[in-house]
Design an enzyme around this catalytic site. Structure first.
Site, PDB file in Angstrom:
ATOM      1  CE1 TYR A 490      40.734  23.991  40.915  1.00  0.00           C
ATOM      2  CE2 TYR A 490      42.919  23.536  41.688  1.00  0.00           C
ATOM      3  CZ  TYR A 490      41.660  24.484  41.459  1.00  0.00           C
ATOM      4  OH  TYR A 490      41.514  25.417  42.773  1.00  0.00           O
ATOM      5  CB  SER A 570      37.612  27.046  40.779  1.00  0.00           C
ATOM      6  OG  SER A 570      38.046  28.196  41.667  1.00  0.00           O
ATOM      7  CG  ASP A 654      31.909  32.378  42.843  1.00  0.00           C
ATOM      8  OD1 ASP A 654      32.633  32.525  43.788  1.00  0.00           O
ATOM      9  OD2 ASP A 654      32.207  31.646  41.948  1.00  0.00           O
ATOM     10  CG  HIS A 689      34.041  29.126  43.940  1.00  0.00           C
ATOM     11  ND1 HIS A 689      33.992  29.757  42.918  1.00  0.00           N
ATOM     12  CD2 HIS A 689      34.878  28.205  44.079  1.00  0.00           C
ATOM     13  CE1 HIS A 689      35.135  29.173  42.604  1.00  0.00           C
ATOM     14  NE2 HIS A 689      35.571  28.336  43.313  1.00  0.00           N
TER      15      HIS A 689
END
Length: 718
Positions: A490, A570, A654, A689
């Site tokens: 991430y 993301s 999203d 999302h």
């Protein structure tokens, strides 16, 4: 108390796993190249849009795909999905993966109980229900269904996304999300009759719900934007107070009315005794101002606790006018301080639980505090009393992540969960007085943890920084480079990746796959300094850390280039997109999900401008523009390069990371990809999302993702 809403959230890997089977590595001892056939992609037209940044012109030929309201974009989505699903249908073991996921997700899942009013409530999923159901019972009474979100829509895409009970538990306000959107409705019901008591509040976004007694509650939202509600910019967040029984149009604007109060994220919280209203106001996803108002004094004004956004500070509790605050002001790993509400500025703060070398997360329950420290991303928990004295170190069941230890002041029994990458989550009771723990409920998932190993390693990044990574795999695998491996990361927004079990990850492990999670810079594993080291003009550190993780896995023979996939969602989608354009030679499969991929324009959509703390913006300065352009995935796809087999995933609803990021990146890759590696985009309809995604869609997604990955690693059968 107040928990700041992040505008860029982690894509959480949700449920799914399977029974033992022949491993992929047993079927293919070597690591063959992709079996993919050439794909006939839809023709994506090019426009003539050109932007000027500090004298430099850049073409944006796929700008038209940003219009989510146009029929042309809708037709493009349909055409792309047709190609993608036609490709996925040829994978011989796709249905087998789906069946395995369905079977092993089909077990009862029950959350920890909590008490409101005369009832004890808990969440439960019987197995394959799309959404968890909220149950309740009175002491000695029968258990009954209280709220079943599966009845909110036929396809399970309407989810319950947050709830709050009034002071005496007689009323409940809960939010619903339709199609995964961040725009919510608030519905208020009488908890005795379960009947709705008034018309739903609409157009609510990034909001908590905090009651003031039983008369009304505070919530947050933006003015509804002009144009597309899914992509139009939302910039000024506001706090309102809703009086029960009144029309929403008459709700009182509490904060956000003036230019001085203009912030992108604003939230309200009422202290447990109803005495104080707290307002947290942020311009970005890091740092907040903090204000307090004495509700017992008529017409009282807000008093500033923190007047700038240079730190993250929140009030966790109060005893009368004594406030307990958690802050990273001059304490990158966070500490707890106390101050009197009459003069609450930082100059008057007194250390309560001082900063340590490990990152602190604080919860409260049973009139005590629990300091949950991260030690190399692993939980260590200490219990403190209201004097700041250590009561005890809490013995956890193992090495992993503990969560919970929260509840009301009068509770004597609390609950916490424990998990790691190979251990299904177990819920424990905790006696606040004695410190004794007991098993409350074990997971019913059909997975034998003893058959797997989860180890933490440390590797050096490009600049010599030591980075931790946890690698999980089936016992007895050979380190010969043949193991299908997913590397997950991430690296942003101060978010920490701590060990947690996911049945979908278990499904991968059961196929002989290796699952590696790198705790790269940009996250919060080592506090604010670790976060800042992966932001703005240091963002390349994040990509270098991930590249070094991939190189480590290959050098130690866990896997090879032909058997390695990179995955992230993301901000993690940005991570995968940047690394695949910088090092397309490094791995075989790329899986960027709901990614921030057009870094020059991300801040022009929804609440994206709030991510500038991490990214900076292309309009900020020439230096920042050049830096961002040099790693922006969309702008670094080059013709004639053989990129990894890629499956981009996104949702058409999203409204956090708008799908045009993924649309434009897919079009660019399809136009410039060399070789036969497929470049596909899988666009989930009526999905956002990630939060609230129904179980059925999760199963389909992971079956497709694992099938695509193994197929392009050369695995012919399972």
């Amino acid at each position: 108390m107040f928990k700041q809403t992040l505008a860029c959230a982690v894509l959480v890997a949700l449920s799914g796993c399977s029974e033992p089977a022949n491993t992929a590595t047993n079927k293919e001892a070597k690591a063959p190249m992709s079996q993919a056939n050439s794909v006939n992609y839809p023709v994506t037209k090019k426009g003539n849009v050109v932007d000027n940044y500090f004298g430099e012109t850049l073409a944006d030929p796929y700008r038209w795909l940003e219009d989510d309201m146009s029929a042309e974009t809708a037709n493009w989505v349909k055409a792309q999905n047709k190609v993608t699903f036609s490709y996925l249908e040829q994978i011989p073991y796709r249905d087998k993966l789906k069946q395995r996921l369905e079977k092993l997700m089909n077990y009862e899942k029950i959350g920890a109980p909590f008490t409101e009013g005369d009832y004890t409530y808990f969440y439960k999923n019987d197995g394959l229900q799309n959404q968890y159901v909220l149950y309740r019972s009175k002491e000695g009474g029968d258990v009954e269904v209280f709220l079943d979100p599966n009845t909110f829509s036929d396809d399970g895409t309407t989810s319950m996304s947050g709830l709050s009970f009034s002071k005496d538990g007689s009323l409940l306000a809960y939010q619903i999300s339709e199609g995964g959107s961040d725009w919510r409705k608030i519905i208020i019901i009488d908890t005795q009759t379960k009947e709705q008591v008034e018309q739903a509040l609409v157009d609510v976004k990034f909001s908590g719900i905090d009651w003031l007694g039983n008369e009304g509650f505070y919530y947050s939202s933006y003015d509804k934007p002009e144009g597309s509600e899914l992509s139009a910019k939302t910039d000024q967040h506001k706090v309102y107070y809703h009086t029960l029984g009144s029309d929403q149009a008459t709700d009182k604007l509490v904060f956000g009315a003036t230019d001085e109060q203009k912030h992108r994220y604003v939230g309200a919280d009422v202290t447990h005794d109803g005495r104080y209203l707290l307002i947290s106001a942020s311009t970005s996803t890091s740092g907040n101002k903090l204000f307090i108002k004495d509700l017992t004094q008529k017409d009282s004004e807000f008093v500033t606790i923190v007047g700038n956004t240079d730190s993250d500070t929140s009030v966790i509790d109060n005893e009368g006018s004594k406030l307990f605050l958690v802050t990273n002001l001059n304490a990158p790993n966070q500490k707890v301080v106390t101050v009197d509400a009459a003069d609450p500025g930082p100059q008057n703060w007194q250390d309560f639980i001082p900063e340590t070398k490990n990152v602190l997360k604080l919860t409260k329950g049973g009139d005590t505090f629990f300091a949950n420290y991260m030690v190399d991303a692993i939980s260590k928990v200490k219990q403190y009393n209201k004097k700041g004295e250590l009561i005890r170190d809490i013995t956890l069941p193992g090495v992993g992540t503990a969560g919970g230890f929260s509840g009301k002041k009068e509770q004597t029994t609390l609950y916490y969960s424990f998990t790691n990458y190979k251990t299904p989550g177990t819920t424990y009771t905790f006696d606040v007085t004695t410190g004794e723990s007991g098993v409350y409920r074990k997971s019913g998932v059909d997975f034998n943890s003893d058959d797997y190993t989860s180890e933490q390693v440390f590797y050096n990044s490009k600049d010599g920084t030591k980075v931790p990574m946890i690698i999980t795999y089936k016992n007895g695998i050979k380190l010969d480079g043949s193991n299908p491996t997913i590397l997950y990361g991430y690296g942003g927004f101060n978010i920490s990746l701590t060990p947690s079990f996911s049945p979908t990850t278990a499904a991968w492990l059961e196929q002989g796959g290796v699952y590696a999670v790198a705790n790269i810079r940009g996250g919060g594993e080592y506090g604010k300094e670790w976060h800042n080291a992966g932001t703005k003009l240091q963002k390349q550190n994040v990509f270098d850390d991930f590249i070094a993780a991939a190189e480590y896995l290959q050098s130690k023979k866990y896997t090879s280039k032909q058997r390695l996939a990179l995955r992230g969602g993301s901000n993690g989608g940005l991570l995968v997109g940047a690394v695949m354009t910088q090092r397309p030679d490094l791995f075989q499969v790329a899986l960027p999900a709901v990614g921030v991929l057009d870094m020059l324009r991300y801040h022009t959509f929804t609440a994206g401008a709030g991510w500038a703390y991490d990214y900076g913006t292309s309009e900020q300065s020439k230096e920042m523009f050049t830096y961002i352009k040099n790693y922006s995935p969309l702008h670094n796809v080059k013709a004639g390069i053989e990129y990894p087999a890629t499956m981009i995933t996104t949702g058409d609803h999203d409204d956090r990371v708008v799908p045009s990021h993924s649309f434009k990146f897919a079009a660019q890759l399809q136009a410039k990809q060399a070789g036969t590696n497929p470049t596909l985009i899988r666009i989930e309809t009526n999905a956002g999302h990630g939060a609230g995604t129904p179980t059925s869609k999760i199963i389909d997604l992971y079956a497709d993702m694992y099938g695509f990955t193994l197929y392009n690693m050369g695995v012919k059968s399972l």
